[in-house]
Scaffold this motif. Structure first.
Motif, PDB file in Angstrom:
ATOM      1  N   UNK A 113       0.618  -1.313   0.155  1.00 36.63           N
ATOM      2  CA  UNK A 113       0.212  -0.748   0.248  1.00 36.63           C
ATOM      3  C   UNK A 113       0.599   1.402  -0.379  1.00 36.63           C
ATOM      4  N   UNK A 114       2.359   0.755   0.793  1.00 38.54           N
ATOM      5  CA  UNK A 114       2.542   2.513   0.948  1.00 38.54           C
ATOM      6  C   UNK A 114       3.411   2.540  -0.328  1.00 38.54           C
ATOM      7  N   UNK A 115       3.779   1.145  -0.469  1.00 39.19           N
ATOM      8  CA  UNK A 115       4.961   1.331  -2.252  1.00 39.19           C
ATOM      9  C   UNK A 115       4.566   1.573  -3.906  1.00 39.19           C
ATOM     10  N   UNK A 116       2.889   1.444  -3.518  1.00 45.02           N
ATOM     11  CA  UNK A 116       1.947   1.511  -4.816  1.00 45.02           C
ATOM     12  C   UNK A 116       1.848   2.315  -5.575  1.00 45.02           C
ATOM     13  N   UNK A 117       1.691   4.095  -5.030  1.00 44.91           N
ATOM     14  CA  UNK A 117       1.648   4.809  -5.405  1.00 44.91           C
ATOM     15  C   UNK A 117       2.316   5.396  -5.902  1.00 44.91           C
ATOM     16  N   UNK A 118       3.750   5.257  -5.776  1.00 47.69           N
ATOM     17  CA  UNK A 118       5.035   5.436  -6.628  1.00 47.69           C
ATOM     18  C   UNK A 118       5.634   4.297  -7.025  1.00 47.69           C
ATOM     19  N   UNK A 152       7.161   5.043  -0.359  1.00 50.70           N
ATOM     20  CA  UNK A 152       8.004   4.208  -0.332  1.00 50.70           C
ATOM     21  C   UNK A 152       9.177   3.705  -0.022  1.00 50.70           C
ATOM     22  N   UNK A 153      10.521   4.287   0.067  1.00 49.46           N
ATOM     23  CA  UNK A 153      11.614   3.972   0.797  1.00 49.46           C
ATOM     24  C   UNK A 153      11.174   4.158   1.839  1.00 49.46           C
ATOM     25  N   UNK A 154       9.882   3.893   3.154  1.00 45.34           N
ATOM     26  CA  UNK A 154       9.925   3.509   3.812  1.00 45.34           C
ATOM     27  C   UNK A 154       9.289   1.658   4.000  1.00 45.34           C
ATOM     28  N   UNK A 155       8.850   1.462   3.310  1.00 42.40           N
ATOM     29  CA  UNK A 155       7.994   0.015   3.286  1.00 42.40           C
ATOM     30  C   UNK A 155       9.275  -0.497   2.538  1.00 42.40           C
ATOM     31  N   UNK A 185      13.211   8.616  -3.350  1.00 39.05           N
ATOM     32  CA  UNK A 185      13.362   7.487  -3.321  1.00 39.05           C
ATOM     33  C   UNK A 185      14.399   6.897  -2.957  1.00 39.05           C
ATOM     34  N   UNK A 186      15.573   6.680  -3.378  1.00 40.98           N
ATOM     35  CA  UNK A 186      16.871   6.459  -3.223  1.00 40.98           C
ATOM     36  C   UNK A 186      17.143   6.662  -1.845  1.00 40.98           C
TER      37      UNK A 186
END
Lengths: 321, 308
Positions: free
Chosen positions: A42-47, B112-115, B187-188
């Motif tokens: 869920x956290x990754x998907x938008x990016x 995204x980076x957190x995940x 992200x990196x």
């Protein structure tokens, strides 16, 4: 997932006490793990969705569109035309002119900008008071947009502009400057000089971070041996910057290949195609003439060049390490 | 006296180094100052000229007065700029577009980076590698296919209480924002920074019953100030300076950002005083930000050195 896990543990009511405890524990951790998977995605998907939409798909599209006759706005759907766009591109004189211009630009700007930036980095890489002020001055053009820089230098370069006045003043009227941007032989060099002025501060900072990785002990040892300033640079600084050097080489080369804003604001590719570039040509055909397919073919060639240069750079770094 | 004798006999002179060092330091300062003049005077000329009438700009060119705020100074060029172009509108557009891009960029890229950094995701190594691989593609190579592509995308239009589905993003605000939110380099950077924050903090919070979003918002993000600053700057600068993209996708005057405004100054009579005033107007906010957050700016460029 969670319910099925719960069901597999439930129909097994324990008759012997020690058994269910670890079983229940694994079901809790696996439930926890599957929740972790879901939250993570869920956290990754938008990016990820945005990167796919605006980088991956356009990249794939540029391959597809380059072999069609797609136009930006057209009543007819695009049809496959094979290598037509490339055949047209490889017989287009402006295309070869763009390649030559971009190569010329890179050949001059890479060493000049890299060199000026290195000189500035060395000059501010001391703890002397007042040096930060000069770092600020050198960096100011970097935070100024290329559009503004281009406008400003258009005035500096104009026939009765600042540069020609300075040239006349310094030579006591003996020398007269050119009409820099309207002369086919001086237009591109004038843009190169301006680009170096705008970009050197950026690469100064990158050199500086490279310089700071070189151990101070090496310099101290060299000072004890009484080496000259040139020897210090030649045998300690220069080898210590090998990785940074490659990076700067590649970034300035790609910056040269991407040359567009300066051209669009200052010369529109002229005079006589003396300043036309790949990106300028792609924008002119893709946007002004709405020939998306032809512009995609140019973009694809551009991308191939970037890949080749990166591959060469990777090869060079591998050989050294 | 003694030193003079020594220099005649000894190979390594004792007095000379101090003298040589002074000459060296003097020459280094000379070069520093000369470079300082070369890199700052054109901008100084721009700001100073924006305050002068056209005739005086040209009159001052042949003397040092070109770089000095002397003579007949006024803000007349600035008020003339607002008569010639809808400058206020362009400024508001650019501020809005940059602000939204920065806020959403920080949020989405850090999530995204957190995940990828803190959670046990299947295949996260491959995903991170794929994301970093996209860094090799310069935006200029994608721009033209992207124009065609955004013209095919759907959008939900809100008119009061009615929703309608439209096609094509050309000539909108979203086309200037959404494609630039997700950024592999951001992200990196966040990923690198998050890796340096001890994971024991997460575990302690989990024992206390905190969920992943809470760990993100209450522990990891508050500790990531420098990374947030770096990403904000690296997102803000291209958003504010963007030119190629809005040139192609925005036609309506009321949607244009500041950089496109320069076109207006070459229609009809060209006034360099007005051009300098407009240029100063769209540069000064960035210069002010740079001077206020100088360390973060320099750090953000230094970290972008790892890209490539």
């Amino acid at each position: 997932m969670n319910t099925s896990l719960a069901q597999t543990t439930l129909p097994n009511p324990s008759h012997d006490d020690p058994a269910p405890a670890p079983q229940q524990k694994t079901s809790i951790t696996s439930r926890y793990k599957s929740r972790e998977q879901r939250t993570g995605w869920l956290m990754l998907s938008p990016a990820v969705v945005l990167l796919v939409l605006f980088i991956l798909i356009p990249a794939v599209l540029s391959f597809g569109l380059a072999f069609t006759n797609a136009r930006l706005i057209s009543p007819h759907p695009a049809t496959f035309v094979g290598m037509d766009n490339f055949a047209r591109l490889f017989t287009d004189e402006t295309f070869y002119r763009s390649l030559v211009n971009v190569a010329y630009f890179a050949l001059i700007v890479v060493p000049l900008q890299g060199g000026v930036a290195l000189l500035m980095a060395i000059l501010i890489n001391t703890k002397v008071r007042g040096v930060t002020f000069f770092r600020t001055l050198y960096f100011l053009p970097v935070v100024t947009s290329m559009v503004v820089v281009s406008l400003l230098w258009m005035f500096i370069y104009s026939k009765d502009g600042l540069l020609n006045e300075i040239i006349a003043k310094l030579s006591f009227g003996a020398l007269q400057g050119a009409d820099w941007l309207n002369n086919p032989s001086t237009a591109l060099p004038a843009i190169m000089l301006m680009s170096v002025w705008q970009g050197a501060g950026f690469h100064m900072i990158i050199w500086l971070s490279g310089l700071q990785t070189i151990s101070a002990e090496l310099y101290e040892a060299a000072d004890l041996d009484g080496v000259s300033r040139w020897q210090r640079f030649r045998y300690i600084t220069w080898p210590g910057l090998a990785a940074t050097r490659n990076l700067i080489l590649i970034t300035i080369t790609i910056q040269a290949l991407s040359l567009f804003t300066q051209i669009n604001v200052m010369t529109q590719g002229g005079p006589l195609d003396a300043t036309t570039t790949l990106v300028y040509q792609a924008v002119r055909s893709g946007f002004k003439q709405q020939e998306t397919a032809y512009a995609s073919a140019i973009s694809l060639v551009f991308f191939a060049l970037v890949l080749i240069i990166s591959a060469i750079q990777r090869y060079l770094t591998r050989e050294k390490s | 006296m003694a030193t003079i004798l020594e220099t005649k006999t000894a190979k390594v002179p004792v007095a000379a180094p101090a003298k040589r060092r002074r000459i060296r330091s003097l020459s280094a300062w000379t070069v520093r100052v000369l470079l300082g003049i070369v890199f700052s005077f054109p901008l100084l000329f721009m700001f100073v000229s924006s305050l002068k009438p056209d005739a005086q700009i040209f009159g001052d060119l042949s003397s040092i007065a070109a770089f000095l705020p002397v003579g007949n100074l006024s803000f007349e060029n600035y008020s003339a700029v607002f008569d010639r172009v809808p400058a206020a509108r362009f400024l508001i557009n650019s501020i809005g577009i940059s602000a939204v891009t920065v806020v959403l960029g920080v949020l989405i890229n850090s999530l995204a980076a957190f995940a990828l950094s803190r959670m046990q995701l299947r295949g996260k190594g491959i995903i991170l590698t794929l994301i970093i691989a996209t860094l090799i593609v310069p935006f200029e190579t994608l721009a033209l296919p992207l124009v065609w592509w955004v013209n095919q995308l759907p959008w939900l239009e809100v008119n009061g209480f009615s929703l309608s589905l439209t096609t094509g993003w050309l000539d909108t605000y979203q086309v200037q924002i959404i494609p630039f939110i997700a950024n592999a380099f951001s992200i990196y950077l966040f990923h690198q920074y998050f890796e340096s924050i001890p994971k024991e903090l997460d575990e302690a919070a989990r024992v206390d019953g905190a969920g992943w979003f809470k760990i993100y918002s209450r522990i990891v993000m508050p500790l990531s100030g420098p990374a947030i600053a770096t990403v904000s700057i690296l997102t803000f600068l291209p958003a504010w300076n963007s030119y190629l993209w809005p040139l192609m996708v925005v036609q309506s005057e009321e949607l244009r950002p500041v950089m496109i405004g320069v076109q207006y100054f070459f229609q009809l009579n060209v006034s360099w005083g007005e051009i300098m005033a407009y240029s100063s107007m769209i540069t000064l906010p960035v210069v002010a930000l740079f001077i206020a957050f100088q360390r973060s700016f320099v750090n953000s460029i230094a970290t972008s050195g790892v890209k490539g």
